[in-house]
Motif scaffolding. Structure first.
Motif, PDB file in Angstrom:
ATOM      1  N   ASP A  91       0.865  -1.179   0.000  1.00  0.00           N
ATOM      2  CA  ASP A  91       0.000   0.000   0.000  1.00  0.00           C
ATOM      3  C   ASP A  91       0.907   1.238   0.000  1.00  0.00           C
ATOM      4  OD1 ASP A  91      -1.741   2.043   0.565  1.00  0.00           O
ATOM      5  OD2 ASP A  91      -2.465   1.209   2.459  1.00  0.00           O
ATOM      6  N   ILE A  92       0.768   2.068  -1.014  1.00  0.00           N
ATOM      7  CA  ILE A  92       1.670   3.242  -1.079  1.00  0.00           C
ATOM      8  C   ILE A  92       1.119   4.430  -0.271  1.00  0.00           C
ATOM      9  CG2 ILE A  92       2.732   2.507  -3.239  1.00  0.00           C
ATOM     10  CD1 ILE A  92       1.078   4.694  -4.680  1.00  0.00           C
ATOM     11  N   GLU A  93       0.065   4.173   0.482  1.00  0.00           N
ATOM     12  CA  GLU A  93      -0.479   5.160   1.422  1.00  0.00           C
ATOM     13  C   GLU A  93      -0.833   6.483   0.748  1.00  0.00           C
ATOM     14  OE1 GLU A  93       2.089   5.223   4.901  1.00  0.00           O
ATOM     15  OE2 GLU A  93       1.697   3.101   5.285  1.00  0.00           O
ATOM     16  N   LEU A  94      -1.615   6.366  -0.316  1.00  0.00           N
ATOM     17  CA  LEU A  94      -2.150   7.556  -0.983  1.00  0.00           C
ATOM     18  C   LEU A  94      -3.238   8.137  -0.088  1.00  0.00           C
ATOM     19  CD1 LEU A  94      -2.385   9.256  -3.638  1.00  0.00           C
ATOM     20  CD2 LEU A  94      -4.143   7.624  -4.345  1.00  0.00           C
ATOM     21  N   GLU A  95      -3.032   9.375   0.374  1.00  0.00           N
ATOM     22  CA  GLU A  95      -4.007   9.988   1.277  1.00  0.00           C
ATOM     23  C   GLU A  95      -4.997  10.831   0.477  1.00  0.00           C
ATOM     24  OE1 GLU A  95      -4.190   9.091   4.207  1.00  0.00           O
ATOM     25  OE2 GLU A  95      -2.219   8.340   4.749  1.00  0.00           O
ATOM     26  N   THR A  96      -6.163  11.073   1.059  1.00  0.00           N
ATOM     27  CA  THR A  96      -7.157  11.885   0.355  1.00  0.00           C
ATOM     28  C   THR A  96      -7.631  13.040   1.228  1.00  0.00           C
ATOM     29  OG1 THR A  96      -8.816  10.341   1.136  1.00  0.00           O
ATOM     30  CG2 THR A  96      -8.041  10.006  -1.106  1.00  0.00           C
ATOM     31  N   SER A  97      -6.838  13.389   2.238  1.00  0.00           N
ATOM     32  CA  SER A  97      -7.300  14.423   3.177  1.00  0.00           C
ATOM     33  C   SER A  97      -7.093  15.843   2.649  1.00  0.00           C
ATOM     34  CB  SER A  97      -6.624  14.242   4.537  1.00  0.00           C
ATOM     35  OG  SER A  97      -5.289  13.875   4.351  1.00  0.00           O
ATOM     36  N   GLY A  98      -6.348  16.013   1.556  1.00  0.00           N
ATOM     37  CA  GLY A  98      -6.201  17.335   0.965  1.00  0.00           C
ATOM     38  C   GLY A  98      -5.038  18.138   1.541  1.00  0.00           C
ATOM     39  N   THR A  99      -4.869  19.327   0.992  1.00  0.00           N
ATOM     40  CA  THR A  99      -3.739  20.196   1.357  1.00  0.00           C
ATOM     41  C   THR A  99      -4.264  21.560   1.769  1.00  0.00           C
ATOM     42  OG1 THR A  99      -2.201  19.047  -0.094  1.00  0.00           O
ATOM     43  CG2 THR A  99      -1.686  21.332   0.371  1.00  0.00           C
ATOM     44  N   LEU A 100      -3.667  22.102   2.829  1.00  0.00           N
ATOM     45  CA  LEU A 100      -3.991  23.467   3.263  1.00  0.00           C
ATOM     46  C   LEU A 100      -2.808  24.375   2.953  1.00  0.00           C
ATOM     47  CD1 LEU A 100      -5.469  23.152   6.880  1.00  0.00           C
ATOM     48  CD2 LEU A 100      -6.700  23.748   4.785  1.00  0.00           C
ATOM     49  N   TYR A 101      -3.116  25.603   2.555  1.00  0.00           N
ATOM     50  CA  TYR A 101      -2.061  26.590   2.302  1.00  0.00           C
ATOM     51  C   TYR A 101      -2.375  27.797   3.181  1.00  0.00           C
ATOM     52  CZ  TYR A 101       1.615  28.719  -0.488  1.00  0.00           C
ATOM     53  OH  TYR A 101       2.801  29.280  -0.904  1.00  0.00           O
ATOM     54  N   LEU A 102      -1.490  28.101   4.120  1.00  0.00           N
ATOM     55  CA  LEU A 102      -1.790  29.118   5.134  1.00  0.00           C
ATOM     56  C   LEU A 102      -1.128  30.470   4.830  1.00  0.00           C
ATOM     57  CD1 LEU A 102      -1.131  26.980   8.370  1.00  0.00           C
ATOM     58  CD2 LEU A 102      -3.190  27.055   6.938  1.00  0.00           C
ATOM     59  N   ALA A 103      -1.827  31.531   5.218  1.00  0.00           N
ATOM     60  CA  ALA A 103      -1.267  32.888   5.125  1.00  0.00           C
ATOM     61  C   ALA A 103      -1.049  33.430   6.535  1.00  0.00           C
ATOM     62  CB  ALA A 103      -2.223  33.789   4.366  1.00  0.00           C
ATOM     63  N   PHE A 104       0.175  33.943   6.777  1.00  0.00           N
ATOM     64  CA  PHE A 104       0.476  34.525   8.085  1.00  0.00           C
ATOM     65  C   PHE A 104       0.718  36.033   8.014  1.00  0.00           C
ATOM     66  CE2 PHE A 104       1.550  30.057   8.685  1.00  0.00           C
ATOM     67  CZ  PHE A 104       0.864  29.799   9.860  1.00  0.00           C
ATOM     68  N   THR A 105       0.936  36.559   6.803  1.00  0.00           N
ATOM     69  CA  THR A 105       1.202  37.991   6.654  1.00  0.00           C
ATOM     70  C   THR A 105       0.249  38.556   5.596  1.00  0.00           C
ATOM     71  OG1 THR A 105       2.748  37.667   4.833  1.00  0.00           O
ATOM     72  CG2 THR A 105       3.689  37.579   7.051  1.00  0.00           C
ATOM     73  N   GLU A 106       0.261  39.890   5.476  1.00  0.00           N
ATOM     74  CA  GLU A 106      -0.579  40.524   4.456  1.00  0.00           C
ATOM     75  C   GLU A 106      -0.126  40.080   3.068  1.00  0.00           C
ATOM     76  OE1 GLU A 106      -0.873  44.693   5.429  1.00  0.00           O
ATOM     77  OE2 GLU A 106      -1.747  45.068   3.436  1.00  0.00           O
ATOM     78  N   GLU A 107       1.191  39.990   2.901  1.00  0.00           N
ATOM     79  CA  GLU A 107       1.737  39.572   1.605  1.00  0.00           C
ATOM     80  C   GLU A 107       1.299  38.135   1.270  1.00  0.00           C
ATOM     81  OE1 GLU A 107       5.970  40.087   1.572  1.00  0.00           O
ATOM     82  OE2 GLU A 107       6.097  39.253  -0.462  1.00  0.00           O
ATOM     83  N   ASP A 108       1.355  37.255   2.288  1.00  0.00           N
ATOM     84  CA  ASP A 108       0.890  35.874   2.074  1.00  0.00           C
ATOM     85  C   ASP A 108      -0.574  35.874   1.634  1.00  0.00           C
ATOM     86  OD1 ASP A 108       3.320  35.196   3.214  1.00  0.00           O
ATOM     87  OD2 ASP A 108       2.478  34.278   5.026  1.00  0.00           O
ATOM     88  N   GLU A 109      -1.363  36.728   2.274  1.00  0.00           N
ATOM     89  CA  GLU A 109      -2.800  36.773   1.943  1.00  0.00           C
ATOM     90  C   GLU A 109      -3.002  37.184   0.486  1.00  0.00           C
ATOM     91  OE1 GLU A 109      -6.136  37.842   4.885  1.00  0.00           O
ATOM     92  OE2 GLU A 109      -4.399  38.986   5.571  1.00  0.00           O
ATOM     93  N   GLY A 110      -2.181  38.133   0.030  1.00  0.00           N
ATOM     94  CA  GLY A 110      -2.249  38.569  -1.373  1.00  0.00           C
ATOM     95  C   GLY A 110      -1.954  37.404  -2.313  1.00  0.00           C
ATOM     96  N   GLU A 111      -0.917  36.620  -1.964  1.00  0.00           N
ATOM     97  CA  GLU A 111      -0.550  35.434  -2.765  1.00  0.00           C
ATOM     98  C   GLU A 111      -1.723  34.467  -2.853  1.00  0.00           C
ATOM     99  OE1 GLU A 111       2.156  34.049  -4.422  1.00  0.00           O
ATOM    100  OE2 GLU A 111       2.621  36.211  -4.438  1.00  0.00           O
ATOM    101  N   LEU A 112      -2.324  34.205  -1.701  1.00  0.00           N
ATOM    102  CA  LEU A 112      -3.447  33.256  -1.645  1.00  0.00           C
ATOM    103  C   LEU A 112      -4.623  33.757  -2.481  1.00  0.00           C
ATOM    104  CD1 LEU A 112      -1.942  31.774   0.653  1.00  0.00           C
ATOM    105  CD2 LEU A 112      -4.095  31.673   1.883  1.00  0.00           C
ATOM    106  N   GLU A 113      -4.865  35.058  -2.382  1.00  0.00           N
ATOM    107  CA  GLU A 113      -5.991  35.651  -3.110  1.00  0.00           C
ATOM    108  C   GLU A 113      -5.800  35.456  -4.621  1.00  0.00           C
ATOM    109  OE1 GLU A 113      -8.625  36.777  -1.378  1.00  0.00           O
ATOM    110  OE2 GLU A 113      -9.553  36.938  -3.375  1.00  0.00           O
ATOM    111  N   LYS A 114      -4.555  35.717  -5.085  1.00  0.00           N
ATOM    112  CA  LYS A 114      -4.265  35.554  -6.533  1.00  0.00           C
ATOM    113  C   LYS A 114      -4.494  34.116  -6.949  1.00  0.00           C
ATOM    114  CE  LYS A 114      -0.333  38.264  -6.659  1.00  0.00           C
ATOM    115  NZ  LYS A 114       1.067  38.191  -6.809  1.00  0.00           N
ATOM    116  N   ARG A 115      -3.993  33.171  -6.136  1.00  0.00           N
ATOM    117  CA  ARG A 115      -4.114  31.753  -6.462  1.00  0.00           C
ATOM    118  C   ARG A 115      -5.587  31.329  -6.493  1.00  0.00           C
ATOM    119  NH1 ARG A 115       0.864  28.337  -4.539  1.00  0.00           N
ATOM    120  NH2 ARG A 115       1.706  30.094  -5.670  1.00  0.00           N
ATOM    121  N   TYR A 116      -6.325  31.848  -5.514  1.00  0.00           N
ATOM    122  CA  TYR A 116      -7.752  31.494  -5.444  1.00  0.00           C
ATOM    123  C   TYR A 116      -8.467  32.003  -6.696  1.00  0.00           C
ATOM    124  CZ  TYR A 116     -12.538  31.178  -3.800  1.00  0.00           C
ATOM    125  OH  TYR A 116     -13.870  30.872  -3.688  1.00  0.00           O
TER     126      TYR A 116
END
Ligand SMILES: Cc1cc2nc3c(=O)[nH]c(=O)nc-3n(C[C@H](O)[C@H](O)[C@H](O)COP(=O)(O)OP(=O)(O)OC[C@H]3O[C@@H](n4cnc5c(N)ncnc54)[C@H](O)[C@@H]3O)c2cc1C
Length: 379
Positions: A91-116
């Protein structure tokens, strides 16, 4: 030293995930006499060093050809994992729980917004979460979190089990393996490959797959196109987390943590041009631990169990190098997977096997062709 087998139908240089998966795909298509030549042990290099994330959406800035190839490969994983389980019992342990991408600064939030924005416009599955919502999903993440994206389809696999599963499946399929043998060069006569020169003698073959990871350019001799593969060091740290402190793979713009079964928690990584030096450094570990602590302060109490480093194979333009070489018959490239070789394993194996067996040069093989480097060197 015992004599080595001196001929093969297809010889594969390199027994990382890419060489292993191509060998399996060829054997499944009925190619007999596939030989992998590996200088060290199977999977000993980048393939075992990796974090195993299958995360095209978390990493991409636009929906280009490379992104589409990554998504195609991610979507092949469930079937690939199931077939490997049947063939190898692993079993290669393929997970299905997904990935989270966190923002800790205003700049990070801007990055996330663009990606979204670009991903929702492109019709991709992505969820925007407030910091509080992210903490409800993963209570251990830091109170400093301002916002997050959740990519339900981006996930992870246990890459060391993937190596074992591929090796076991190949054994059952009759793939031959030479470990501890290095390939020095390819033998080319009248624009056609005739075999490989190895540290244990000549092996005659009409088809050769170059899957040597970060060392690829060392076996490439004139007149083959040289994608100038460079090693890019990535260091990793592993902790013991029982009980496990997260379910998702969790990224920030500065690092990531990957929860594994049996209480392993991986944290990565660095991106360093340090030649072929695979040593772990104090500065590397310090930066990984700092990024992991930013994601979750729960890291501080965990025992640090191991550290290691691996070399990602990066081509001169940062993109994979896949498919036949137009000028020299019988030579195929499968290299330059850089940060995404685990993710790209199933699609690479499929595309290469189709090119080798059916002579099908599908659109991705035209886009990521090794011949793009031939043209660069001629100019
Ligand atoms: C720290 C780190 C984290 C990573 N995380 C991820 C991730 O989360 N997700 C992801 O998709 N990818 C990740 N990667 C990238 C991934 O590991 C690589 O892209 C992938 O393993 C490349 O596989 P490969 O088979 O081409 O190379 P390798 O695994 O390096 O295999 C190449 C093999 O060829 C052999 N070889 C080389 N030259 C010769 C020769 N002349 N003769 C015989 N044998 C030879 C080598 O010994 C080696 O075993 C990560 C990499 C690192 C280092």
């Amino acid at each position: 030293m015992p004599e080595i087998k001196n001929s093969a139908a297809v010889a594969i240089i390199g027994g990382g995930v890419i060489g292993l998966a191509i060998a399996r795909a060829l054997a499944l298509r009925g190619v007999r006499d596939v030989l992998i030549v590996e200088r060290s042990n199977l999977g000993a290099e980048a393939s075992s060093a990796a974090a195993g994330m299958l995360a095209p959406q978390a990493e991409a800035d636009s929906a280009d050809d490379f992104f589409r190839l990554c998504c195609q490969s991610r979507d092949l994983y469930p079937g690939f994992a199931q077939s490997l389980l049947e063939e190898s019992g692993i079993d290669i342990e393929l997970e299905t729980s997904g990935t989270l991408y966190l923002a800790f600064t205003e700049e990070d939030e801007g990055e996330l917004e663009k990606r979204y924005e670009w991903q929702t416009k492109a019709g991709l599955e992505v969820e925007k979460l407030s910091g509080d919502m992210a903490k409800l999903l993963e209570p251990s993440i830091s109170n400093g979190v301002r916002a997050a994206l959740r990519f339900p389809l981006d996930t992870q696999v246990e890459n060391r089990r993937l190596i074992s599963a591929l090796a076991t499946a190949n054994e059952a399929l009759g793939v031959k393996v030479l470990t501890g043998v290095s390939v020095d060069s390819l033998s080319i006569k009248r624009n056609r490959v005739t075999g490989i020169e190895t540290s244990r003698g000549f092996v005659a073959c009409e088809k050769v797959v170059i899957a040597g990871g970060a060392w690829t350019s060392q076996v490439i001799n004139e007149p083959l196109p040289n994608p100038r593969i460079e090693p890019v060091r990535g260091q990793m740290v592993s902790f013991e987390a029982t009980p496990q402190i997260a379910r998702h793979v969790i990224y920030s713009p500065r690092g990531y943590i990957v929860p594994r079964r049996q209480g392993r928690l991986l944290a990565g990584s660095t991106t360093e041009y340090a030649g072929f030096d695979k040593r772990v450094t104090a500065a590397g570990v310090q930066s990984i631990v700092a990024s992991a602590l930013e994601i979750t302060p729960a890291i501080a109490a965990l025992p640090l169990t191991s550290t290691w480093a691996g070399l990602r194979p990066r081509a001169a333009d940062g993109l994979p190098v896949l498919g036949p070489c137009a000028e020299i018959a019988g030579v195929f490239y499968a290299t330059g997977h850089y940060r995404n070789g685990i993710l790209l394993t199933p699609v690479t194996a499929e595309l290469l096997a189709r090119a080798i067996v059916d002579e099908e040069v599908s659109p991705p093989l035209q886009i990521f062709s090794p011949d793009r480097f031939q043209l660069v060197s001629v100019r």
